[in-house]
Design a protein around this motif. Sequence first.
Motif, mmCIF file in Angstrom:
data_model
loop_
_atom_site.group_PDB
_atom_site.id
_atom_site.type_symbol
_atom_site.label_atom_id
_atom_site.label_comp_id
_atom_site.label_asym_id
_atom_site.label_seq_id
_atom_site.Cartn_x
_atom_site.Cartn_y
_atom_site.Cartn_z
ATOM 1 N N PRO A 239 -4.281 -0.872 18.716
ATOM 2 C CA PRO A 239 -4.190 0.516 19.157
ATOM 3 C C PRO A 239 -3.150 1.367 18.449
ATOM 4 O O PRO A 239 -3.207 2.595 18.523
ATOM 5 C CB PRO A 239 -3.865 0.390 20.647
ATOM 6 C CG PRO A 239 -3.267 -0.967 20.806
ATOM 7 C CD PRO A 239 -3.937 -1.826 19.794
ATOM 8 N N ASP A 240 -2.183 0.745 17.769
ATOM 9 C CA ASP A 240 -1.136 1.545 17.132
ATOM 10 C C ASP A 240 -1.447 1.900 15.681
ATOM 11 O O ASP A 240 -0.653 2.578 15.030
ATOM 12 C CB ASP A 240 0.217 0.825 17.213
ATOM 13 C CG ASP A 240 0.191 -0.551 16.576
ATOM 14 O OD1 ASP A 240 -0.913 -1.041 16.256
ATOM 15 O OD2 ASP A 240 1.273 -1.147 16.417
ATOM 16 N N ASN A 241 -2.587 1.474 15.160
ATOM 17 C CA ASN A 241 -2.933 1.745 13.756
ATOM 18 C C ASN A 241 -3.858 2.955 13.693
ATOM 19 O O ASN A 241 -5.071 2.837 13.534
ATOM 20 C CB ASN A 241 -3.597 0.525 13.128
ATOM 21 C CG ASN A 241 -3.843 0.701 11.629
ATOM 22 O OD1 ASN A 241 -3.620 1.778 11.071
ATOM 23 N ND2 ASN A 241 -4.310 -0.349 10.981
ATOM 24 N N LEU A 242 -3.284 4.144 13.817
ATOM 25 C CA LEU A 242 -4.095 5.355 13.838
ATOM 26 C C LEU A 242 -4.748 5.669 12.493
ATOM 27 O O LEU A 242 -5.925 6.030 12.454
ATOM 28 C CB LEU A 242 -3.247 6.524 14.328
ATOM 29 C CG LEU A 242 -2.856 6.433 15.811
ATOM 30 C CD1 LEU A 242 -1.786 7.455 16.150
ATOM 31 C CD2 LEU A 242 -4.074 6.617 16.700
ATOM 32 N N PRO A 243 -4.047 5.536 11.357
ATOM 33 C CA PRO A 243 -4.746 5.726 10.082
ATOM 34 C C PRO A 243 -5.911 4.758 9.915
ATOM 35 O O PRO A 243 -6.964 5.110 9.375
ATOM 36 C CB PRO A 243 -3.645 5.491 9.044
ATOM 37 C CG PRO A 243 -2.378 5.811 9.743
ATOM 38 C CD PRO A 243 -2.596 5.342 11.152
ATOM 39 N N GLY A 244 -5.736 3.525 10.392
ATOM 40 C CA GLY A 244 -6.822 2.561 10.327
ATOM 41 C C GLY A 244 -8.001 2.960 11.190
ATOM 42 O O GLY A 244 -9.161 2.741 10.817
ATOM 43 N N LEU A 245 -7.719 3.545 12.352
ATOM 44 C CA LEU A 245 -8.790 4.030 13.224
ATOM 45 C C LEU A 245 -9.615 5.086 12.506
ATOM 46 O O LEU A 245 -10.851 5.070 12.552
ATOM 47 C CB LEU A 245 -8.188 4.604 14.504
ATOM 48 C CG LEU A 245 -9.176 5.055 15.577
ATOM 49 C CD1 LEU A 245 -9.862 3.853 16.209
ATOM 50 C CD2 LEU A 245 -8.466 5.882 16.644
ATOM 51 N N ALA A 246 -8.933 5.989 11.816
ATOM 52 C CA ALA A 246 -9.632 7.026 11.070
ATOM 53 C C ALA A 246 -10.470 6.433 9.947
ATOM 54 O O ALA A 246 -11.590 6.897 9.663
ATOM 55 C CB ALA A 246 -8.619 8.027 10.507
ATOM 56 N N GLU A 247 -9.953 5.401 9.293
ATOM 57 C CA GLU A 247 -10.683 4.750 8.211
ATOM 58 C C GLU A 247 -11.976 4.120 8.737
ATOM 59 O O GLU A 247 -13.045 4.258 8.131
ATOM 60 C CB GLU A 247 -9.805 3.684 7.562
ATOM 61 C CG GLU A 247 -10.443 2.997 6.370
ATOM 62 C CD GLU A 247 -9.539 1.938 5.746
ATOM 63 O OE1 GLU A 247 -10.025 1.196 4.867
ATOM 64 O OE2 GLU A 247 -8.360 1.845 6.140
ATOM 65 N N VAL A 248 -11.884 3.433 9.868
ATOM 66 C CA VAL A 248 -13.077 2.816 10.442
ATOM 67 C C VAL A 248 -14.082 3.885 10.851
ATOM 68 O O VAL A 248 -15.282 3.782 10.544
ATOM 69 C CB VAL A 248 -12.705 1.934 11.644
ATOM 70 C CG1 VAL A 248 -13.967 1.399 12.332
ATOM 71 C CG2 VAL A 248 -11.819 0.775 11.216
ATOM 72 N N ALA A 249 -13.622 4.917 11.552
ATOM 73 C CA ALA A 249 -14.523 5.967 12.015
ATOM 74 C C ALA A 249 -15.254 6.643 10.861
ATOM 75 O O ALA A 249 -16.420 7.033 10.999
ATOM 76 C CB ALA A 249 -13.739 6.998 12.821
ATOM 77 N N ALA A 250 -14.583 6.755 9.719
ATOM 78 C CA ALA A 250 -15.187 7.418 8.563
ATOM 79 C C ALA A 250 -16.218 6.551 7.857
ATOM 80 O O ALA A 250 -16.992 7.058 7.041
ATOM 81 C CB ALA A 250 -14.095 7.818 7.575
ATOM 82 N N HIS A 251 -16.234 5.246 8.157
ATOM 83 C CA HIS A 251 -17.110 4.332 7.427
ATOM 84 C C HIS A 251 -18.192 3.702 8.297
ATOM 85 O O HIS A 251 -18.802 2.700 7.900
ATOM 86 C CB HIS A 251 -16.279 3.234 6.764
ATOM 87 C CG HIS A 251 -15.538 3.695 5.552
ATOM 88 N ND1 HIS A 251 -14.294 4.312 5.630
ATOM 89 C CD2 HIS A 251 -15.856 3.670 4.236
ATOM 90 C CE1 HIS A 251 -13.883 4.615 4.409
ATOM 91 N NE2 HIS A 251 -14.812 4.245 3.546
ATOM 92 N N THR A 252 -18.431 4.248 9.492
ATOM 93 C CA THR A 252 -19.522 3.739 10.312
ATOM 94 C C THR A 252 -20.213 4.888 11.030
ATOM 95 O O THR A 252 -19.586 5.905 11.355
ATOM 96 C CB THR A 252 -19.015 2.707 11.346
ATOM 97 O OG1 THR A 252 -20.136 2.235 12.112
ATOM 98 C CG2 THR A 252 -17.989 3.301 12.297
ATOM 99 N N SER A 253 -21.503 4.700 11.257
ATOM 100 C CA SER A 253 -22.261 5.689 12.029
ATOM 101 C C SER A 253 -22.128 5.458 13.523
ATOM 102 O O SER A 253 -22.562 6.293 14.326
ATOM 103 C CB SER A 253 -23.745 5.606 11.642
ATOM 104 O OG SER A 253 -24.267 4.312 11.953
ATOM 105 N N ILE A 254 -21.517 4.329 13.927
ATOM 106 C CA ILE A 254 -21.362 4.019 15.345
ATOM 107 C C ILE A 254 -20.155 4.783 15.886
ATOM 108 O O ILE A 254 -19.058 4.678 15.318
ATOM 109 C CB ILE A 254 -21.156 2.509 15.566
ATOM 110 C CG1 ILE A 254 -22.219 1.689 14.843
ATOM 111 C CG2 ILE A 254 -21.162 2.185 17.063
ATOM 112 C CD1 ILE A 254 -21.935 0.198 14.847
ATOM 113 N N PRO A 255 -20.289 5.535 16.967
ATOM 114 C CA PRO A 255 -19.122 6.210 17.542
ATOM 115 C C PRO A 255 -18.039 5.197 17.924
ATOM 116 O O PRO A 255 -18.325 4.148 18.501
ATOM 117 C CB PRO A 255 -19.688 6.898 18.790
ATOM 118 C CG PRO A 255 -21.150 7.079 18.491
ATOM 119 C CD PRO A 255 -21.540 5.881 17.687
#
Length: 406
Positions: A239-255
């Motif tokens: 939960p503390d890796n916010l840049p990583g969260l953005a990276e994942v969200a940008a690379h998948t069509s799944i919300p």
Amino acid sequence: MRLDHLDIFAVAPPPPGWGGRYWLIVRVTTETGITGLGEVYAAGVGPEAMRAVITDVFTRHMQGEHPENIELMSRRVQSSGFTQRPDPTIFGAFSGLEMACWDILGKARERPVWALLGGRMNAEIRAYTYLYPEPRHDPTAFWTSPEMAAEAAAARVAEGWTAVKFDPAGPYTIRGGHMPAMADIDLSARFCAAIRDAVGTSADLLFGTHGQFIPGGAIRLAKAIEPHDPLWFEEPIPPDNLPGLAEVAAHTSIPVATGERLTTKGEFAQALAHGARILQPALGRAGGIWEGKKIAILAEAAGAQLAPHLYAGPVEWAANVHLGVSCANLLMVEAIETDFHEKLVTGRPRVENGFVTAPEAPGLGIELNDEIARAHLYTGDRLHLEMQEAPCDWQNGNSFGGGAVD
């Protein structure tokens, strides 16, 4: 009408313990004798230590205050120790106590809590369930069996559920984030395929991971399950890796969904800013019902939805339902339907045909069965949930037992 007295119950549900090893339930009584129930979720210290924390938060920041003054008490707690930053232990203690204040206010005004939060937006709300073993299933083999999971999913759909959650991507380890084993990615894809074949378009697939992966590993996993169109990819990284969260969200069509380990609107605002589109506050940790309403409003403004998390007891469940009834951007609420949840409180909102009707009783509409609670007090020293120390097993496979406790 001032807050006067506090009771704390650490209640242990019987095996297999769906909902955690114990539930920390608080009951606050006013000088005029009105009582309110609340629940603290999954603290990072043991139940006796947490009992002391809850007591300190109550006596230091809340005792003698009017239960209406929730914003004032919340700011006191957030500022305690000169911190003014989220603290899941301190704010978790307040979260349960805050729920109790709303229960008191609703009873005093003879209105359900949702009526004090903007009113009834939803006459009924959609619920989802985790997939648990059927009576005929091997309770150990179930967690790595796509076939058993598919059977359980089909059974839930036959009961009226329209969404099911599962987590075959384990392990639930302190070494997160890690790179998933190829076997775990393959098993996850087979779970999605089997469940999709079993339910067709009758139910949404909700894929959980418990924050276990590094961004690259989460992206690999997402690509493997995308063909089966899950509704969400839950907590793919710590939960503390916010840049990583953005990276994942940008690379998948799944919300991307997240939130069970976040505290306060500030952390949820950052999750939204980094790509989360389904927010899952645990009201017994995030700050209570009022903070949950703020989180819902932040999500609505960002075009995101709310799906309150539940791996706890029936008091947090009731709070989730009342919040959900009041929110325009509610997606669904997580439910745990067991006989013990039903026995522990009276008036508990029930899931019928996959939905929950807006409660009409004053307050949260529930009362604790003291006899049942005292007969099931937790006497151990372990935590509500625990993570394994062993790393990902690259040779023999991994399994997450769905939160069952030993």
